[in-house]
Enzyme design. Structure first.
Site, PDB file in Angstrom:
ATOM      1  N   LYS A  13       0.828  -1.214   0.000  1.00 13.99           N
ATOM      2  CA  LYS A  13       0.000   0.000   0.000  1.00 13.99           C
ATOM      3  C   LYS A  13       0.864   1.266   0.000  1.00 13.99           C
ATOM      4  O   LYS A  13       0.546   2.229  -0.681  1.00 13.99           O
ATOM      5  CB  LYS A  13      -0.913   0.054   1.234  1.00 13.99           C
ATOM      6  N   ARG A  88      -8.524   1.222   9.617  1.00 15.67           N
ATOM      7  CA  ARG A  88      -8.208  -0.176   9.948  1.00 15.67           C
ATOM      8  C   ARG A  88      -9.239  -0.840  10.834  1.00 15.67           C
ATOM      9  O   ARG A  88      -9.068  -2.003  11.221  1.00 15.67           O
ATOM     10  CB  ARG A  88      -6.863  -0.256  10.650  1.00 15.67           C
ATOM     11  N   ARG A 160      12.215  -2.332  10.781  1.00 17.70           N
ATOM     12  CA  ARG A 160      11.180  -1.870  11.709  1.00 17.70           C
ATOM     13  C   ARG A 160      10.956  -2.926  12.785  1.00 17.70           C
ATOM     14  O   ARG A 160      10.932  -4.112  12.487  1.00 17.70           O
ATOM     15  CB  ARG A 160       9.868  -1.629  10.939  1.00 17.70           C
ATOM     16  N   ARG A 171       0.411  -8.804  13.519  1.00 13.56           N
ATOM     17  CA  ARG A 171      -0.223  -7.849  12.599  1.00 13.56           C
ATOM     18  C   ARG A 171      -1.200  -8.557  11.660  1.00 13.56           C
ATOM     19  O   ARG A 171      -2.248  -8.026  11.314  1.00 13.56           O
ATOM     20  CB  ARG A 171       0.834  -7.084  11.803  1.00 13.56           C
TER      21      ARG A 171
END
Ligand code: ADP
Length: 216
Positions: A13, A88, A160, A171
């Site tokens: 994205k 989200r 990250r 996630r």
């Protein structure tokens, strides 16, 4: 034109969002980038968000709704905006709808990036990002320099924290539980939802996305 990007972590994205925004001549807002900048700067927002983000959990809706409202009211968004990761949860989708109604602006298209989970885990575990401009890379090691960084003269590639395997798995679960229902919510509310096959070369996926926003 207002475009919402949806899809699991690692679907691309961020990368495609940049390209779509450039093609439409509008800015892109990514809540993940806003939050990471706040964490780096040590602001109250960053201090609140950090723990959730490191674990791969979602930051509370009320925090995101505040960012969303502020960002959409900015004058540079008058011609449109690409919203990356901004929605989200179903309450966030409802919140965005309320903000857009207040501004008398329609949501033009929801782009849903679809891709198999194996491909996502492989992408995220091999990913590094520039700590200056946030550009993601595959196949470049942590601590390498990003000489082309537009934000800082010595951008450094970092992994990250939420790209560590445990956080990635979390996630994925969070996406299935909290974000997948947003797709059904948009369909039930008559939004124009376009599914984009996110597996393939960057330019190929870009062409699919641009076609869906009428720029192909
Ligand atoms: P990804 O989509 O790859 O998970 P992002 O960079 O978009 O990564 O976001 C990183 C983290 O920031 C998320 O895991 C979450 O903790 C937080 N975040 C970003 N956007 C939202 C949102 N709309 N709602 C809740 N948390 C968010």
């Amino acid at each position: 034109m207002i475009v919402v990007l949806l899809g699991p972590p690692g679907a691309g994205k961020g990368t495609q969002g940049e390209r779509i925004a450039a093609a439409l001549g509008v800015p892109k807002i990514a809540t993940g980038d806003v939050l990471r900048a706040a964490v780096k700067a040590g602001t109250p927002l960053g201090l609140e968000a950090k723990g959730y983000m490191d674990r791969g959990d979602l930051v509370p809706d009320v925090v995101i709704l505040g960012i969303m409202k502020q960002a959409l009211a900015a004058p540079e968004q008058a011609r449109g905006v690409v919203l990356d990761g901004v929605v989200r949860t179903v309450p966030q989708a409802e919140g965005l709808a309320a903000v857009l109604a207040e501004l008398h602006r329609p949501l033009d298209v929801v782009l849903l990036f679809t891709i198999a989970e194996d491909a996502l885990v492989a992408r995220l575990s091999g990913r590094t990002v520039c700590d200056g401009c946030q550009t993601p890379f595959t196949g470049r090691a942590p601590s390498e320099t990003h000489a082309e960084c537009a934000q800082s003269p010595k951008g450094t590639l970092v992994r990250r924290k939420d790209d560590e395997p445990d956080a990635v798995r979390n996630r994925m679960r969070v996406y299935e539980a909290q974000t997948a229902p947003v797709v059904a919510w948009y369909r039930a509310h008559g939004a124009n939802v376009a599914a984009i096959d996110a597996l393939g070369a960057l330019d190929v996926v870009q062409a699919r996305a641009l076609k869906a926003v009428g720029k192909g």
